[in-house]
Design a protein around this motif. Structure first.
Motif, PDB file in Angstrom:
ATOM      1  N   PHE A  14       0.866  -1.175   0.000  1.00 38.29           N
ATOM      2  CA  PHE A  14       0.000   0.000   0.000  1.00 38.29           C
ATOM      3  C   PHE A  14       0.905   1.227   0.000  1.00 38.29           C
ATOM      4  N   CYS A  16       1.122   5.673  -0.197  1.00 40.29           N
ATOM      5  CA  CYS A  16       0.504   7.000  -0.198  1.00 40.29           C
ATOM      6  C   CYS A  16       1.611   8.046  -0.142  1.00 40.29           C
ATOM      7  N   ARG A  22      -2.917   6.889   5.577  1.00 41.60           N
ATOM      8  CA  ARG A  22      -3.699   5.980   4.735  1.00 41.60           C
ATOM      9  C   ARG A  22      -3.038   4.626   4.529  1.00 41.60           C
ATOM     10  N   SER A  23      -1.780   4.601   4.096  1.00 37.23           N
ATOM     11  CA  SER A  23      -1.154   3.305   3.801  1.00 37.23           C
ATOM     12  C   SER A  23      -0.913   2.455   5.051  1.00 37.23           C
ATOM     13  N   ALA A  26      -4.299   0.920   5.857  1.00 35.86           N
ATOM     14  CA  ALA A  26      -4.636  -0.154   4.920  1.00 35.86           C
ATOM     15  C   ALA A  26      -3.797  -1.397   5.189  1.00 35.86           C
ATOM     16  N   LEU A  90      -2.819   5.017  -2.976  1.00 36.65           N
ATOM     17  CA  LEU A  90      -3.927   5.724  -2.340  1.00 36.65           C
ATOM     18  C   LEU A  90      -3.870   7.229  -2.571  1.00 36.65           C
ATOM     19  N   TRP A 112      -6.548   3.448  -5.798  1.00 41.62           N
ATOM     20  CA  TRP A 112      -7.727   3.628  -4.957  1.00 41.62           C
ATOM     21  C   TRP A 112      -7.680   5.053  -4.417  1.00 41.62           C
ATOM     22  N   THR A 114      -7.954   7.983  -2.302  1.00 37.79           N
ATOM     23  CA  THR A 114      -8.374   8.044  -0.909  1.00 37.79           C
ATOM     24  C   THR A 114      -8.060   9.424  -0.349  1.00 37.79           C
ATOM     25  N   CYS A 135     -10.838   5.176   7.117  1.00 36.17           N
ATOM     26  CA  CYS A 135     -10.673   3.794   7.560  1.00 36.17           C
ATOM     27  C   CYS A 135     -11.825   2.914   7.061  1.00 36.17           C
ATOM     28  N   LEU A 138     -11.411   2.298   3.326  1.00 36.30           N
ATOM     29  CA  LEU A 138     -10.347   1.324   3.066  1.00 36.30           C
ATOM     30  C   LEU A 138     -10.804  -0.089   3.408  1.00 36.30           C
ATOM     31  N   ARG A 141     -13.063  -1.366   0.642  1.00 37.52           N
ATOM     32  CA  ARG A 141     -12.316  -1.695  -0.580  1.00 37.52           C
ATOM     33  C   ARG A 141     -11.508  -2.982  -0.394  1.00 37.52           C
TER      34      ARG A 141
END
Length: 154
Positions: A14, A16, A22-23, A26, A90, A112, A114, A135, A138, A141
């Motif tokens: 993942f 970002c 974010r990553s 995820a 992301l 994705w 985000t 969250c 994610l 998804r």
């Protein structure tokens, strides 16, 4: 547009912007939801500092990401190599970086988009709500992309 589910990847990265919100969220979600299924890591285009709101929101889901150390693509490559068959990006800058990597790596890339919740204004509760929304998105998804018969833990 959803990517076709041709195969379940063995190793997922993942990515970002700063590997701070974010990553890592995820990464933790995928590890928790499918603990036996996939090797998973996260990285950023630039190195950031782990965001305390991300830590707080993940704790609400029973997940401790407080020990996460943000890292860049380059640091990950130096540390363990970039042996991933799927890179999920992301953020736009991470997507561009991942596409550059596919010149020398045989990895699929999925984008994705985000939202970055770090710019959310308002009270602590309003900020936390923005992180929860990220969250939740994610999680949805990840379930859709990786579930085979809904065998997720969360």
């Amino acid at each position: 547009m959803e990517a076709p589910r041709a195969r379940t990847p063995q190793a997922v990265l993942f990515a970002c912007g700063h590997n701070a919100v974010r990553s890592p969220m995820a990464e933790s979600l995928l590890q928790q939801m499918f603990p036996q299924g996939v090797y998973v890591r996260s990285a950023g285009v630039k190195k950031g500092e782990l965001d305390p709101f991300a830590v707080a929101v993940m704790a609400e889901f029973g997940q401790d990401i407080s020990g996460h150390k943000p890292q860049t693509f380059e640091e990950l490559e130096d540390w363990e190599g970039l042996n991933f068959d799927l890179i999920i990006t992301l953020s736009p800058e991470a997507h561009h970086r991942a596409l550059d990597l596919t010149r020398t790596l045989a990895a699929d890339v999925e984008y994705w988009p985000t939202v970055d919740p770090t710019g959310t204004e308002g009270s602590r509760e309003q900020k936390l709500a923005a992180y929860r929304e990220v969250c939740d998105g994610l999680m949805m998804r990840i379930r859709r992309r990786f579930a085979k018969g809904g065998a997720a833990n969360l």
